[in-house]
Design an enzyme around this catalytic site. Structure first.
Site, PDB file in Angstrom:
ATOM      1  CE  LYS A 219      -4.352   0.671   2.445  1.00  0.00           C
ATOM      2  NZ  LYS A 219      -4.921   0.695   3.795  1.00  0.00           N
TER       3      LYS A 219
HETATM    4  C1  E4P Z   1      -8.325   1.044   4.268  1.00  0.00           C
HETATM    5  O1  E4P Z   1      -7.509   0.650   3.484  1.00  0.00           O
HETATM    6  C2  E4P Z   1      -8.172   2.253   5.072  1.00  0.00           C
HETATM    7  O2  E4P Z   1      -6.938   2.243   5.697  1.00  0.00           O
HETATM    8  C3  E4P Z   1      -9.296   2.373   6.052  1.00  0.00           C
HETATM    9  O3  E4P Z   1     -10.489   1.941   5.440  1.00  0.00           O
HETATM   10  C4  E4P Z   1      -9.408   3.739   6.663  1.00  0.00           C
HETATM   11  O4  E4P Z   1     -10.598   3.812   7.400  1.00  0.00           O
HETATM   12  P1  E4P Z   1     -10.880   4.943   8.500  1.00  0.00           P
HETATM   13  O5  E4P Z   1     -11.223   6.193   7.801  1.00  0.00           O
HETATM   14  O6  E4P Z   1     -12.043   4.385   9.278  1.00  0.00           O
HETATM   15  O7  E4P Z   1      -9.626   5.055   9.316  1.00  0.00           O
END
Ligand code: E4P
Length: 220
Positions: free
Chosen positions: A83
């Site tokens: 990522k």
């Molecule tokens: C996924 O890849 C993200 O890191 C995650 O969905 C972020 O979610 P949040 O806004 O609840 O932290």
């Protein structure tokens, strides 16, 4: 539509993966911090629990260091998906790692323009954050609609739309209506998808009547 689980909690992942409904996992530095475990160890364990892609996020911000971290993370297991943040160095890293055959999830996407760049960089997934847009009074699902429409115009855009920052079941329903490829779900949201008070009420009534019959389905 694929379901990923958005957590680094391995007991939650094991529990949900046992349903057969989990196609992958996403993590981020905050989720690893919450797990309280060393990243390499926790990502390795998650990769053994699910067959599908497991997103593990780099924490460097410049290109050379991101590529190094990405290659290191990709060595942990075959199903690691690196990522990277949606920045210019992140996009450059995405291009390099994708060319090397490593899956890349470009994260922290908040605009259609950014999503176009992620597709051009050869991302496997782009992660638009719907909940965080809703939180500031914007329309997260409008962004998903825009990205799906744009990607549909170009056969050579192979990037899958991974709806992230999901807060409730209606985000999932709306994402499905728009034809998004993937949603990543916090464990509680995944469980909420199955819940309905009329299901509980109906089941209780059926079971009460069944008890009155004195029967059991399996022969004793
Ligand atoms: C996924 O890849 C993200 O890191 C995650 O969905 C972020 O979610 P949040 O806004 O609840 O932290």
């Amino acid at each position: 539509m694929k379901f990923f689980v958005d957590t680094a909690d391995t007991s939650e992942i094991a529990d949900l993966a046992a349903t057969g409904l989990v196609d992958g996992v996403t993590t981020n530095p905050s989720l690893v911090m919450k797990s309280g475990r060393p990243m390499r160890e926790v990502i390795g364990e998650i990769c053994a629990l699910v067959e599908g892609p497991v997103s593990a996020e780099v924490t460097a911000v410049d290109y050379d260091a991101m590529v190094k971290e990405g290659r290191y993370l990709a060595e942990i297991a075959e199903n690691v998906c690196v990522k990277v943040p949606l920045t210019m160095p992140g996009l450059k890293t995405c291009k390099t790692l994708s060319k090397a055959g490593i899956k890349v999830n470009v994260t922290l996407c908040f605009s259609a323009a950014q999503a176009i760049l992620a597709a051009k960089a050869g991302a496997t997934f782009v992660s638009p954050f719907v909940g965080r847009l809703d939180d500031i009074g914007e329309d997260g699902m409008r962004l998903i609609a825009d990205i799906v429409t744009i990607y549909d115009q170009y056969d050579h855009f192979r990037t899958e739309v991974l709806v992230a920052s999901v807060r409730h079941p209606m985000h999932v329903v709306a994402a499905a209506q728009l034809g998004a490829d993937v949603v990543t779900l916090p464990p509680d949201v995944m469980r909420k998808l199955a819940q309905h008070p009329l299901t509980d009420k109906g089941l209780a009534a059926f079971l009460a009547d069944w008890q009155k019959t004195g029967q059991s389905i399996l022969p004793s």
